[in-house]
Write an enzyme that holds these catalytic residues in place. Structure first.
Site, PDB file in Angstrom:
ATOM      1  N   THR A  49       0.829  -1.209   0.000  1.00 13.59           N
ATOM      2  CA  THR A  49       0.000   0.000   0.000  1.00 13.59           C
ATOM      3  C   THR A  49       0.862   1.257   0.000  1.00 13.59           C
ATOM      4  O   THR A  49       0.527   2.249  -0.650  1.00 13.59           O
ATOM      5  CB  THR A  49      -0.953   0.004   1.213  1.00 13.59           C
ATOM      6  OG1 THR A  49      -1.779  -1.165   1.131  1.00 13.59           O
ATOM      7  CG2 THR A  49      -1.830   1.236   1.253  1.00 13.59           C
ATOM      8  N   CYS A  50       1.976   1.196   0.693  1.00 21.79           N
ATOM      9  CA  CYS A  50       2.870   2.358   0.782  1.00 21.79           C
ATOM     10  C   CYS A  50       3.393   2.740  -0.599  1.00 21.79           C
ATOM     11  O   CYS A  50       3.489   3.928  -0.928  1.00 21.79           O
ATOM     12  CB  CYS A  50       4.035   2.058   1.725  1.00 21.79           C
ATOM     13  SG  CYS A  50       3.512   1.503   3.358  1.00 21.79           S
TER      14      CYS A  50
END
Length: 162
Positions: A49-50
């Site tokens: 997600t980062c």
């Protein structure tokens, strides 16, 4: 208790890659003081997600965030300075998002937003959040519930800045 609006950030060392090519320790108050900063934290560089959403969103929206009176946009993670530099370069962050290393989680622990992710093989990391800091004082903070992504996104922060 986690840091809240009105609290001063801890003056622990954060790390950046310096002119020598190696990591350099810089006190948080020197790096973030005297200006208005949007600081966002991710659990780990190059993670799902980062890398797919969080950092790219802030790179994309950096100019719009600055247009709201913010002097600097910075990303912090419990990764070493070399990893943060490489991750930032991989996503076009130079000149848009300052990449900061909290390599031993002193900042995350100091603000009460560390997370023990040892069961997943990560060790101690930072929770996902974004905060608006003005001269080392937290003005607003948006902390994600565990496993979620939304309130700390660049788009949500931009909306909160009005």
């Amino acid at each position: 208790m986690p840091i809240q609006a009105g609290d001063t950030i801890p003056n622990v060392n954060l790390y950046v890659i310096g002119d020598s090519g190696g990591p350099e320790a810089k006190p948080a108050h020197d790096l973030l003081g005297g200006k208005k900063v949007v600081l966002f934290a991710v659990p780990g560089a190059f993670t799902r997600t980062c890398s797919a959403k969080h950092l790219p969103g802030f790179v994309r929206e950096a100019d719009a965030i600055r247009a709201k009176g913010v002097d600097e946009v910075a990303c912090i993670s419990v990764n070493d300075a070399a990893v943060m530099k490489a991750w930032g370069e991989a996503h076009g962050a130079p000149g848009k998002v300052t990449m900061l290393s909290d390599g031993i989680a002193e900042f995350a622990n100091g603000i009460g937003l560390s997370s023990d992710m040892s069961a997943r093989g990560y060790g101690v990391r930072s929770k996902r959040y974004a905060m608006l800091i003005d001269d080392n004082v937290v003005k607003s903070i948006w902390v994600e519930p565990s496993g979620e992504y939304g309130v700390s996104s660049a788009e949500a922060v931009l909306e909160q800045l009005g």
